[in-house]
Design a protein around this motif. Sequence first.
Motif, PDB file in Angstrom:
ATOM      1  N   MET A   1       0.784  -1.255  -0.027  1.00  0.00           N
ATOM      2  CA  MET A   1       0.246   0.046   0.621  1.00  0.00           C
ATOM      3  C   MET A   1       0.748   1.134   0.215  1.00  0.00           C
ATOM      4  O   MET A   1       0.098   2.476  -0.598  1.00  0.00           O
ATOM      5  CB  MET A   1      -1.021  -0.770   1.435  1.00  0.00           C
ATOM      6  N   ALA A   2       2.056   1.053   0.114  1.00  0.00           N
ATOM      7  CA  ALA A   2       2.681   2.155   0.630  1.00  0.00           C
ATOM      8  C   ALA A   2       3.108   2.751  -0.968  1.00  0.00           C
ATOM      9  O   ALA A   2       3.564   4.197  -1.256  1.00  0.00           O
ATOM     10  CB  ALA A   2       3.934   2.244   1.242  1.00  0.00           C
ATOM     11  N   ILE A   3       3.411   1.927  -1.974  1.00  0.00           N
ATOM     12  CA  ILE A   3       3.024   2.515  -3.321  1.00  0.00           C
ATOM     13  C   ILE A   3       2.161   3.902  -3.803  1.00  0.00           C
ATOM     14  O   ILE A   3       2.624   4.366  -4.097  1.00  0.00           O
ATOM     15  CB  ILE A   3       3.688   1.516  -4.207  1.00  0.00           C
ATOM     16  N   TYR A   4       1.389   3.218  -3.130  1.00  0.00           N
ATOM     17  CA  TYR A   4      -0.235   4.132  -3.643  1.00  0.00           C
ATOM     18  C   TYR A   4       0.037   5.449  -2.573  1.00  0.00           C
ATOM     19  O   TYR A   4      -0.408   6.167  -4.102  1.00  0.00           O
ATOM     20  CB  TYR A   4      -1.228   2.777  -3.314  1.00  0.00           C
ATOM     21  N   LYS A   5       0.379   5.482  -1.542  1.00  0.00           N
ATOM     22  CA  LYS A   5       0.971   6.508  -1.295  1.00  0.00           C
ATOM     23  C   LYS A   5       1.530   7.378  -1.935  1.00  0.00           C
ATOM     24  O   LYS A   5       1.137   8.646  -1.962  1.00  0.00           O
ATOM     25  CB  LYS A   5       0.924   5.851   0.462  1.00  0.00           C
ATOM     26  N   ARG A   6       2.480   6.364  -2.199  1.00  0.00           N
ATOM     27  CA  ARG A   6       3.826   7.811  -3.219  1.00  0.00           C
ATOM     28  C   ARG A   6       2.983   8.231  -4.499  1.00  0.00           C
ATOM     29  O   ARG A   6       3.172   9.030  -5.046  1.00  0.00           O
ATOM     30  CB  ARG A   6       4.654   7.337  -3.530  1.00  0.00           C
ATOM     31  N   LEU A   7       1.932   7.304  -4.935  1.00  0.00           N
ATOM     32  CA  LEU A   7       1.681   7.520  -6.811  1.00  0.00           C
ATOM     33  C   LEU A   7       0.616   8.619  -6.200  1.00  0.00           C
ATOM     34  O   LEU A   7       1.161   9.415  -7.065  1.00  0.00           O
ATOM     35  CB  LEU A   7       0.628   6.113  -7.330  1.00  0.00           C
ATOM     36  N   ASP A   8       0.015   8.472  -5.283  1.00  0.00           N
ATOM     37  CA  ASP A   8      -1.301   9.969  -5.201  1.00  0.00           C
ATOM     38  C   ASP A   8      -1.314  10.057  -3.995  1.00  0.00           C
ATOM     39  O   ASP A   8      -2.717   9.738  -2.818  1.00  0.00           O
ATOM     40  CB  ASP A   8      -2.542   9.659  -5.872  1.00  0.00           C
ATOM     41  N   PRO A   9      -0.047  11.017  -3.254  1.00  0.00           N
ATOM     42  CA  PRO A   9      -0.269  11.617  -1.782  1.00  0.00           C
ATOM     43  C   PRO A   9      -1.272  12.499  -1.531  1.00  0.00           C
ATOM     44  O   PRO A   9      -1.081  13.039  -2.611  1.00  0.00           O
ATOM     45  CB  PRO A   9       1.489  11.900  -1.591  1.00  0.00           C
ATOM     46  N   ALA A  10      -1.252  12.603  -0.322  1.00  0.00           N
ATOM     47  CA  ALA A  10      -2.317  13.233   0.089  1.00  0.00           C
ATOM     48  C   ALA A  10      -1.880  14.779  -0.242  1.00  0.00           C
ATOM     49  O   ALA A  10      -1.135  15.202   0.500  1.00  0.00           O
ATOM     50  CB  ALA A  10      -2.931  13.287   1.247  1.00  0.00           C
ATOM     51  N   PRO A  11      -2.729  15.514  -0.273  1.00  0.00           N
ATOM     52  CA  PRO A  11      -2.357  16.889  -1.039  1.00  0.00           C
ATOM     53  C   PRO A  11      -2.373  17.971   0.559  1.00  0.00           C
ATOM     54  O   PRO A  11      -1.246  18.973   0.861  1.00  0.00           O
ATOM     55  CB  PRO A  11      -3.227  17.701  -0.959  1.00  0.00           C
ATOM     56  N   THR A  12      -2.769  17.031   1.463  1.00  0.00           N
ATOM     57  CA  THR A  12      -2.325  17.448   3.451  1.00  0.00           C
ATOM     58  C   THR A  12      -1.107  17.137   3.889  1.00  0.00           C
ATOM     59  O   THR A  12      -1.502  17.582   4.759  1.00  0.00           O
ATOM     60  CB  THR A  12      -3.504  17.917   3.940  1.00  0.00           C
ATOM     61  N   ASP A  13      -0.877  16.226   3.093  1.00  0.00           N
ATOM     62  CA  ASP A  13       0.195  15.624   4.401  1.00  0.00           C
ATOM     63  C   ASP A  13       2.000  16.418   3.444  1.00  0.00           C
ATOM     64  O   ASP A  13       2.005  16.411   2.903  1.00  0.00           O
ATOM     65  CB  ASP A  13       1.078  14.497   3.744  1.00  0.00           C
ATOM     66  N   PRO A  14       2.744  17.295   4.679  1.00  0.00           N
ATOM     67  CA  PRO A  14       3.099  17.943   4.408  1.00  0.00           C
ATOM     68  C   PRO A  14       4.846  17.118   4.720  1.00  0.00           C
ATOM     69  O   PRO A  14       5.226  17.494   3.296  1.00  0.00           O
ATOM     70  CB  PRO A  14       3.824  18.532   6.071  1.00  0.00           C
ATOM     71  N   ALA A  15       4.826  15.725   4.207  1.00  0.00           N
ATOM     72  CA  ALA A  15       5.904  14.680   3.960  1.00  0.00           C
ATOM     73  C   ALA A  15       5.491  14.056   2.638  1.00  0.00           C
ATOM     74  O   ALA A  15       6.629  14.382   1.869  1.00  0.00           O
ATOM     75  CB  ALA A  15       5.769  13.836   5.240  1.00  0.00           C
ATOM     76  N   ILE A  27       5.369   3.476 -10.827  1.00  0.00           N
ATOM     77  CA  ILE A  27       5.389   2.383 -11.326  1.00  0.00           C
ATOM     78  C   ILE A  27       6.408   1.652 -11.896  1.00  0.00           C
ATOM     79  O   ILE A  27       6.315   0.264 -11.986  1.00  0.00           O
ATOM     80  CB  ILE A  27       4.613   3.103 -12.400  1.00  0.00           C
ATOM     81  N   ALA A  28       7.928   1.905 -11.965  1.00  0.00           N
ATOM     82  CA  ALA A  28       8.348   1.162 -12.691  1.00  0.00           C
ATOM     83  C   ALA A  28       9.000   0.289 -12.034  1.00  0.00           C
ATOM     84  O   ALA A  28       9.389  -0.971 -11.713  1.00  0.00           O
ATOM     85  CB  ALA A  28       9.889   2.235 -13.874  1.00  0.00           C
ATOM     86  N   GLN A  29       8.994   0.847  -9.857  1.00  0.00           N
ATOM     87  CA  GLN A  29       9.598   0.268  -8.751  1.00  0.00           C
ATOM     88  C   GLN A  29       8.847  -1.143  -9.291  1.00  0.00           C
ATOM     89  O   GLN A  29       8.593  -1.993  -9.177  1.00  0.00           O
ATOM     90  CB  GLN A  29       9.959   1.071  -8.349  1.00  0.00           C
ATOM     91  N   LYS A  30       7.068  -0.925  -8.963  1.00  0.00           N
ATOM     92  CA  LYS A  30       6.502  -1.812  -9.288  1.00  0.00           C
ATOM     93  C   LYS A  30       6.524  -3.256  -9.956  1.00  0.00           C
ATOM     94  O   LYS A  30       6.877  -4.279  -9.687  1.00  0.00           O
ATOM     95  CB  LYS A  30       4.773  -1.189  -8.938  1.00  0.00           C
ATOM     96  N   CYS A  31       6.739  -2.494 -11.584  1.00  0.00           N
ATOM     97  CA  CYS A  31       6.567  -3.772 -12.706  1.00  0.00           C
ATOM     98  C   CYS A  31       7.759  -4.400 -11.904  1.00  0.00           C
ATOM     99  O   CYS A  31       8.649  -5.700 -12.543  1.00  0.00           O
ATOM    100  CB  CYS A  31       6.939  -2.444 -14.092  1.00  0.00           C
ATOM    101  N   VAL A  32       9.036  -4.041 -12.167  1.00  0.00           N
ATOM    102  CA  VAL A  32      10.160  -4.936 -11.652  1.00  0.00           C
ATOM    103  C   VAL A  32       9.956  -5.309 -10.454  1.00  0.00           C
ATOM    104  O   VAL A  32      10.442  -6.338  -9.833  1.00  0.00           O
ATOM    105  CB  VAL A  32      11.421  -3.577 -11.287  1.00  0.00           C
ATOM    106  N   GLU A  33       9.421  -5.426  -9.390  1.00  0.00           N
ATOM    107  CA  GLU A  33       9.043  -5.796  -8.216  1.00  0.00           C
ATOM    108  C   GLU A  33       8.635  -7.882  -8.915  1.00  0.00           C
ATOM    109  O   GLU A  33       8.423  -8.520  -8.476  1.00  0.00           O
ATOM    110  CB  GLU A  33       8.664  -5.266  -7.530  1.00  0.00           C
TER     111      GLU A  33
END
Length: 95
Positions: A1-15, A27-33
């Motif tokens: 699930m962490a990859i989906y957070k990186r794909l579409d991060p919440a706009p209010t999340d400062p990190a 997406i490329a990282q997930k394809c390799v995985e």
Amino acid sequence: MAIYKRLDPAPTDPAAENLTVPRYIAIAQKCVELKIPDVFIARSHFNDLYVLIMSIDIANLKHAIRQIRKMRSKQRNQNVRDVSAADAVKILKGG
């Protein structure tokens, strides 16, 4: 699930503003995985790859849930033993 957070991060999340990975790289990282062949990646549309990755992840999660359920059912049945009809009657009568 962490990859989906990186794909579409919440706009209010400062990190997320500082650590956002470009969607293509995620997406490329997930394809390799998932060991998706390069030829397939090159000939597929980006959105198709995204849907493929999500469907594979969903299938993997369903499989993991089934495995956990099987393991739990086996753990619950460890104390179950076969008894004869006569033994069952004795247990039910309290004798």
